[in-house]
Scaffold this motif. Structure first.
Motif, PDB file in Angstrom:
ATOM      1  N   ILE A   1     -15.626  20.218 -20.841  1.00 52.58           N
ATOM      2  CA  ILE A   1     -15.066  21.574 -20.726  1.00 52.58           C
ATOM      3  C   ILE A   1     -13.681  21.623 -21.364  1.00 52.58           C
ATOM      4  O   ILE A   1     -13.344  22.572 -22.079  1.00 52.58           O
TER       5      ILE A   1
ATOM      6  N   CYS B   1     -13.832  32.701 -23.639  1.00 49.07           N
ATOM      7  CA  CYS B   1     -14.661  32.947 -24.822  1.00 49.07           C
ATOM      8  C   CYS B   1     -14.840  34.439 -25.076  1.00 49.07           C
ATOM      9  O   CYS B   1     -14.704  34.914 -26.206  1.00 49.07           O
TER      10      CYS B   1
ATOM     11  N   LEU C   1     -17.136  23.511 -10.614  1.00 48.06           N
ATOM     12  CA  LEU C   1     -17.841  23.746 -11.877  1.00 48.06           C
ATOM     13  C   LEU C   1     -17.971  25.234 -12.152  1.00 48.06           C
ATOM     14  O   LEU C   1     -17.834  25.684 -13.294  1.00 48.06           O
ATOM     15  N   GLU C   2     -18.236  26.005 -11.096  1.00 50.57           N
ATOM     16  CA  GLU C   2     -18.375  27.453 -11.262  1.00 50.57           C
ATOM     17  C   GLU C   2     -17.075  28.067 -11.762  1.00 50.57           C
ATOM     18  O   GLU C   2     -17.071  28.895 -12.680  1.00 50.57           O
TER      19      GLU C   2
ATOM     20  N   HIS D   1     -14.683  26.461 -13.373  1.00 52.24           N
ATOM     21  CA  HIS D   1     -14.453  25.983 -14.732  1.00 52.24           C
ATOM     22  C   HIS D   1     -15.264  26.784 -15.744  1.00 52.24           C
ATOM     23  O   HIS D   1     -14.724  27.233 -16.764  1.00 52.24           O
ATOM     24  N   TRP D   2     -16.543  26.955 -15.462  1.00 51.66           N
ATOM     25  CA  TRP D   2     -17.378  27.687 -16.409  1.00 51.66           C
ATOM     26  C   TRP D   2     -16.995  29.158 -16.474  1.00 51.66           C
ATOM     27  O   TRP D   2     -17.081  29.783 -17.517  1.00 51.66           O
TER      28      TRP D   2
ATOM     29  N   ILE E   1     -14.144  29.265 -18.804  1.00 49.69           N
ATOM     30  CA  ILE E   1     -14.599  29.105 -20.188  1.00 49.69           C
ATOM     31  C   ILE E   1     -15.204  30.411 -20.700  1.00 49.69           C
ATOM     32  O   ILE E   1     -14.884  30.885 -21.803  1.00 49.69           O
ATOM     33  N   ILE E   2     -16.120  31.003 -19.899  1.00 48.25           N
ATOM     34  CA  ILE E   2     -16.776  32.252 -20.320  1.00 48.25           C
ATOM     35  C   ILE E   2     -15.755  33.365 -20.472  1.00 48.25           C
ATOM     36  O   ILE E   2     -15.782  34.147 -21.432  1.00 48.25           O
TER      37      ILE E   2
ATOM     38  N   GLU F   1      -7.481  26.828 -17.264  1.00 48.43           N
ATOM     39  CA  GLU F   1      -7.725  25.380 -17.293  1.00 48.43           C
ATOM     40  C   GLU F   1      -6.436  24.597 -17.098  1.00 48.43           C
ATOM     41  O   GLU F   1      -6.472  23.452 -16.617  1.00 48.43           O
TER      42      GLU F   1
END
Length: 594
Positions: free
Chosen positions: A488, A238, A227-228, A230-231, A234-235, A469
């Protein structure tokens, strides 16, 4: 005639949904068992661990074969997934323990030993389903320790399997399988071997509720570390995207503002002053593109694929594609693609007629074949390869017939109905400026303003937003990882659409500012160029991140990924063009065009 088409279409849709129900709900068997009742155990397939597409039937290897092999009836999606379930030779009765129970005693011939040795050497694994719960195990091990010469390697076949089953009251909750490292058979040399296959069963009670039994399989992708990452991706995407798009947006808005002020000043000061920049080509910017039938077909197919992607995301977000829900994704893809073909027909035909096209029937046929044609040719080649290899990826004739019936009775009629609706819509192309009779000559451009360099620039930024991803998606589709964090993935998809739209708009503006009015195809190609970057990532993933090998696996990987990247090209090209069209209409509405 129309009523009959709709009735036949609806009947086939109901048939499809019935076929799909088994795939959608197969992972959640709700059977309650009585003591001593036999719990179904199905052997699915065997194959090299690193080649996920190269799988074979369980009894293609010389295991203990019963007199009558019972095959499980499978849904359409399961067959497309390469599943071929047969009743396993192990009998597991509910809450009945077994210790070293014999399956069979068998004399392996030299050919049998050679088959097992080849399978152990290639890291063959077995996949089974026990009460619709998946389980895996390797069929043997290779002893390579301290040996540098491959001819010195030793190969051993496991002959004793331990099943550990957890139950809660009258339901099966979990199953684990282990092999006994001491109970092995040496299959290094080509010689006849007498072997007895054994299995043991141990039942244990648990307090885990039945509703949570599938959570075990989704935990791996939901671990804090994953999860870390993945996020973080994403961050990172972004921030990168916001900075770059914000920077480009600021420049573009300032330039446009200056353009508007300049053109207004020019109109007030000197009516006969020579125009320059994008206003200079206002009489050509809405001149229809070359190959308008192909262009409309690309737009219609891209719109259908966009709708298909949105519906798949909706099903994923509501939890339809839970781990090891056999064939659910393939069933959904086939059904939704068939049902959305009307979108392609309507969009392509209506836009083609807006472009003043005349042969809308030919345009409709082109739309129907634009994606299905290359996909069908690729499938024919790869299915032939799978037949030669005797792999489970080879579709039976009955399944091919079902797919052809779906295309004939659902996809094509809906495509025609959509085309007729598009023809009857009689919408005019909304152009804020009149098009001149004769086109202006496009001035000579430097090399970096040609199509290929522009496509490279357009595809790089969207690809940079999704490439982290991509690894997780590839590891799931072309490996054995589980991907369940669809929220996600949906966010990444939205970012991809936004960046594609913006970068295409920016490049379209710079093209028009250079007085190049042939922007239609350029906008589509620039939008879809991310698909080419994704295919380039396929080359990197195959050579650097995977251990795939062999002609069959290589051809399946690059063949089907070519179709997927082509679909992305059509989808993102549509997004890029639609965004550019909105932008071009907006800026030319804001000035006075004579």
């Amino acid at each position: 005639m129309g009523c009959r088409v709709i009735k036949s279409t609806m009947s086939v849709v109901l048939l499809l949904l019935c076929l799909g129900v088994t795939g959608v709900h197969s992972g959640a068997s709700d059977h309650r068992y009585k003591p001593d009742e036999t719990v179904p155990l199905y052997a699915n397939k065997v194959g090299p661990f690193h080649n996920p597409s190269e799988t074979y039937r369980y009894f293609d290897l010389p295991f203990c074969t019963p007199e009558h092999v019972k095959e499980k009836r499978e849904a359409l999606g399961e067959v497309l997934n390469g599943d071929r379930l047969v009743e396993a030779p192990y009998k597991l009765e509910f809450r009945v323990d077994h210790e070293s129970k014999s399956v069979c005693r068998k004399k392996l011939s030299k050919e049998d030993v050679a088959k097992f040795r080849d399978a152990v050497e290639k890291d063959y694994y077995i996949q089974m389903y026990f009460d619709d719960l998946p389980l895996w195990g390797f069929i043997g091990k290779a002893d390579k320790e301290g040996k540098s010469d491959p001819s010195e390697y030793k190969y051993f076949l496991y002959r004793h399997i331990h099943f550990e089953v957890l139950y809660n009251n009258d339901r099966v909750i979990e199953i684990n399988v282990q092999t006994d490292p001491a109970a092995v058979v040496d299959v290094t040399e080509d010689r006849e071997v007498e072997v007895e296959f054994l299995y043991s069963t141990k039942w244990k009670e648990t307090v885990i509720p039945f509703e949570q039994r599938m959570e075990k399989y989704s935990k791996s992708s939901s671990l804090p570390h994953h999860l870390e990452v993945h996020w973080f991706s994403i961050i990172n995407s972004c921030v990168t995207v916001l900075l770059l798009t914000g920077f480009l947006a600021t420049i573009l808005m300032r330039v446009l503002k200056n353009d508007f002020i300049k053109y207004e000043h020019d109109e007030e000061s000197a009516e006969d002053q020579e125009e320059s920049g994008w206003k200079y080509i206002h009489g050509d910017v809405f001149r229809f593109p070359k190959h308008k039938s192909l262009f409309a077909a690309c737009l219609g197919t891209g719109t259908q694929l966009f709708a298909l992607t949105i519906f798949i995301f909706i099903l994923a977000l509501v939890g339809v594609f839970y781990p090891y829900n056999r064939g659910a994704l393939f069933t959904a893809l086939v059904v939704i693609y068939a049902l959305t073909s009307g979108i392609a027909g309507y969009t392509a035909t209506s836009f083609y007629l807006q472009l003043e096209g005349t042969n809308w029937v030919r345009n409709l046929l082109l739309t129907g074949c634009l994606f299905c044609g290359p996909l069908f040719l690729t499938f024919c080649f790869l299915n032939t390869v799978a037949i030669v290899y005797s792999a489970t990826a080879a579709l039976p004739f009955g399944t091919i017939l079902v797919i052809l019936l779906i295309w004939t009775l659902v996809t094509f009629p809906l495509l025609v109905l959509g085309g007729v609706a598009g023809k009857n819509s009689k919408a005019d192309f909304q152009a804020p400026c009149r098009t001149t009779k004769y086109p202006r000559e496009v001035p000579p451009m430097p090399w970096y303003r040609h199509s290929i360099p522009q496509m490279a620039m357009a595809g790089f930024l969207p690809f940079s937003a999704i490439y982290i991803e991509l690894y997780y998606i590839f590891a799931s589709v072309w490996g054995h990882r589980i991907y369940t964090i669809y929220s996600i993935l949906f966010i990444v998809f939205i970012i991809l659409l936004i960046v594609t739209a913006f970068i295409t708009v920016a490049l379209t503006y710079f093209q028009l500012a250079a007085e190049d009015h042939e922007w239609w195809w350029r906008a589509y190609l620039c939008g879809g160029s991310t698909g080419i970057f994704v295919y380039g990532y396929c080359l990197y993933y195959y050579h650097a991140r995977s251990d795939m090998s062999g002609f069959m696996q290589t051809s399946f990987f690059f063949g089907y990924m070519a179709c997927i990247c082509y679909a992305f090209f059509l989808l993102l090209g549509m997004v890029g063009f639609r965004s550019s069209l909105l932008f071009v209409r907006h800026i030319y509405k804001s000035i006075k065009c004579e």
